[in-house]
Design a protein around this motif. Structure first.
Motif, PDB file in Angstrom:
ATOM      1  N   HIS A 118     -28.722   9.611 -12.257  1.00  0.00           N
ATOM      2  CA  HIS A 118     -28.428   9.714 -10.823  1.00  0.00           C
ATOM      3  C   HIS A 118     -28.130   8.321 -10.291  1.00  0.00           C
ATOM      4  O   HIS A 118     -28.997   7.440 -10.300  1.00  0.00           O
ATOM      5  N   ASN A 119     -26.883   8.102  -9.855  1.00  0.00           N
ATOM      6  CA  ASN A 119     -26.474   6.817  -9.274  1.00  0.00           C
ATOM      7  C   ASN A 119     -26.810   5.634 -10.178  1.00  0.00           C
ATOM      8  O   ASN A 119     -27.311   4.596  -9.731  1.00  0.00           O
ATOM      9  N   LEU A 140     -30.177  20.857 -14.016  1.00  0.00           N
ATOM     10  CA  LEU A 140     -29.599  19.754 -13.253  1.00  0.00           C
ATOM     11  C   LEU A 140     -28.245  19.336 -13.827  1.00  0.00           C
ATOM     12  O   LEU A 140     -27.344  18.936 -13.083  1.00  0.00           O
ATOM     13  N   SER A 141     -28.092  19.437 -15.149  1.00  0.00           N
ATOM     14  CA  SER A 141     -26.794  19.096 -15.743  1.00  0.00           C
ATOM     15  C   SER A 141     -25.711  20.046 -15.238  1.00  0.00           C
ATOM     16  O   SER A 141     -24.549  19.654 -15.103  1.00  0.00           O
ATOM     17  N   GLN A 142     -26.094  21.282 -14.943  1.00  0.00           N
ATOM     18  CA  GLN A 142     -25.127  22.237 -14.405  1.00  0.00           C
ATOM     19  C   GLN A 142     -24.745  21.916 -12.956  1.00  0.00           C
ATOM     20  O   GLN A 142     -23.747  22.426 -12.453  1.00  0.00           O
ATOM     21  N   LEU A 143     -25.532  21.052 -12.305  1.00  0.00           N
ATOM     22  CA  LEU A 143     -25.202  20.591 -10.953  1.00  0.00           C
ATOM     23  C   LEU A 143     -24.425  19.278 -10.978  1.00  0.00           C
ATOM     24  O   LEU A 143     -24.153  18.700  -9.927  1.00  0.00           O
ATOM     25  N   ASP A 203     -23.159  18.175 -20.617  1.00  0.00           N
ATOM     26  CA  ASP A 203     -22.455  16.912 -20.358  1.00  0.00           C
ATOM     27  C   ASP A 203     -23.453  15.761 -20.363  1.00  0.00           C
ATOM     28  O   ASP A 203     -24.477  15.797 -19.667  1.00  0.00           O
ATOM     29  N   ARG A 204     -23.153  14.740 -21.152  1.00  0.00           N
ATOM     30  CA  ARG A 204     -24.056  13.607 -21.275  1.00  0.00           C
ATOM     31  C   ARG A 204     -23.655  12.478 -20.338  1.00  0.00           C
ATOM     32  O   ARG A 204     -22.478  12.306 -20.002  1.00  0.00           O
ATOM     33  N   GLU A 287     -33.141  27.114  -8.427  1.00  0.00           N
ATOM     34  CA  GLU A 287     -33.712  26.708  -7.137  1.00  0.00           C
ATOM     35  C   GLU A 287     -34.536  25.433  -7.302  1.00  0.00           C
ATOM     36  O   GLU A 287     -34.466  24.526  -6.461  1.00  0.00           O
ATOM     37  N   SER A 288     -35.305  25.351  -8.377  1.00  0.00           N
ATOM     38  CA  SER A 288     -36.065  24.131  -8.670  1.00  0.00           C
ATOM     39  C   SER A 288     -35.147  22.921  -8.789  1.00  0.00           C
ATOM     40  O   SER A 288     -35.416  21.844  -8.239  1.00  0.00           O
ATOM     41  N   ALA A 289     -34.040  23.096  -9.534  1.00  0.00           N
ATOM     42  CA  ALA A 289     -33.096  21.994  -9.712  1.00  0.00           C
ATOM     43  C   ALA A 289     -32.487  21.568  -8.388  1.00  0.00           C
ATOM     44  O   ALA A 289     -32.317  20.367  -8.119  1.00  0.00           O
ATOM     45  N   GLY A 290     -32.161  22.523  -7.529  1.00  0.00           N
ATOM     46  CA  GLY A 290     -31.580  22.201  -6.232  1.00  0.00           C
ATOM     47  C   GLY A 290     -32.537  21.419  -5.353  1.00  0.00           C
ATOM     48  O   GLY A 290     -32.135  20.473  -4.652  1.00  0.00           O
ATOM     49  N   ILE A 291     -33.813  21.778  -5.360  1.00  0.00           N
ATOM     50  CA  ILE A 291     -34.813  21.062  -4.565  1.00  0.00           C
ATOM     51  C   ILE A 291     -34.964  19.631  -5.054  1.00  0.00           C
ATOM     52  O   ILE A 291     -35.019  18.680  -4.264  1.00  0.00           O
ATOM     53  N   LEU A 292     -35.002  19.440  -6.368  1.00  0.00           N
ATOM     54  CA  LEU A 292     -35.113  18.085  -6.894  1.00  0.00           C
ATOM     55  C   LEU A 292     -33.860  17.271  -6.597  1.00  0.00           C
ATOM     56  O   LEU A 292     -33.949  16.083  -6.280  1.00  0.00           O
TER      57      LEU A 292
END
Length: 302
Positions: A118-119, A140-143, A203-204, A287-292
């Protein structure tokens, strides 16, 4: 002998890693990996049980009746395997416990975590085995967050700012998690037919030379009715960081207690640590991934 640059270490190995890519290097290796017929245990052990025998800078451990490893001085891993042991199982314990012990012998910290980028920073998720670290990283990788590592990341606590060197082991998911995320499964992690876990492709992140590291989320095993994230401080933060070290249960014979305390204190001064509680429901993993993901942007490191 195969050559690898693996988690920042130059490795010369008789075993062809099934996950890492070969990468030639100049000069002498930092680590040598060899197969041997007879693998003796360390002499004058300071600890011994049915699984592990340890002396100063010298650790023998067995994964099964036909597979054992000896890690010596942070520079050598010896492997004894029976004829029925698959390459997948040799690889599984080599790039897990084997390298985890080796890194501790080199005063590096192997974190038991999965991580995404992330950044320009590595954001890690730690917790007990089975708590959902890999599943959360896959979601999270799917986001759009590049995958950094699964299971282990190597940190050098002497660097400021701190960086991690991912251990390129591949992302592993249980069958039900892969189905929930609709991710195609690849090679099975183990030859054991009862071990329902496979490598998957995501995706790496581009992490050549390491990634800055200053944030870790502790995934709580406690069942919660709602999602919550809160920052840990003081003794609680110190205790969770110690628990986040790979093979934390072996630290009492791998390092002097004072040295471990000082290392964890150094980590605590450089890392933000958050507790993340969520419902125990695989159907809510996205939903967990979105919140994080939203929490990443609230107070994200500069």
């Amino acid at each position: 002998m195969y050559q690898y640059v693996f988690s920042g270490l130059r490795v010369s190995s008789e075993f062809k890693f099934t996950i890492a890519d070969c990468e030639a290097f100049d000069g002498l290796p930092d680590v040598t990996i060899r197969f041997v017929q007879d693998l003796e245990k360390p002499s004058n052990p300071i600890y011994s049980d049915d699984i592990v025998t340890a002396a100063a800078g010298d650790v023998w451990f067995c994964a099964s009746d036909e597979l054992a490893y000896r890690v010596i001085g942070g520079s050598e891993i010896l492997i004894a395997r029976g004829k029925h042991v698959s390459n997948a199982d040799v690889n599984l314990y080599l790039v897990g416990t084997g390298f985890g012990v080796l890194c501790l012998q080199r005063d590096l910290i192997p974190f038991h975590c999965s991580a995404v980028e992330h950044n320009g920073h590595a954001v890690a998720f730690s917790g007990e085995s089975g708590v959902g670290k890999s599943t959360l990283a896959a979601a999270l990788s799917q986001l759009g967050y590049g995958h950094v590592c699964d299971d282990v990341c190597i940190a050098n606590p002497t660097l400021t700012p701190m960086q991690v060197q991912p251990m390129p082991k591949g992302l592993k998911l249980w069958d039900d998690a892969a189905a929930q995320l609709n991710i195609a499964q690849g090679t099975r992690v183990s030859a054991d037919p009862d071990f329902h876990k496979s490598y998957v492709s995501v995706d790496r992140a581009d992490h050549a030379g390491g990634l800055l590291f200053n944030r870790i989320y502790i995934l709580d095993n406690d069942i919660a009715s709602e999602f919550s994230v809160h920052e840990l401080k003081g003794a609680e933060k110190h205790a969770e960081l110690r628990r986040a070290i790979y093979r934390e249960e072996w630290l009492h014979f791998l390092q002097e207690p004072r040295k471990t305390f000082d290392l964890v204190s150094t980590l605590a001064s450089k890392l933000q640590v958050f507790a993340f509680k969520r419902p125990d429901d695989l159907a809510r993993i996205k939903e967990s991934a979105g919140i994080l993901a939203r929490h990443f942007d609230d107070g994200a490191p500069e």
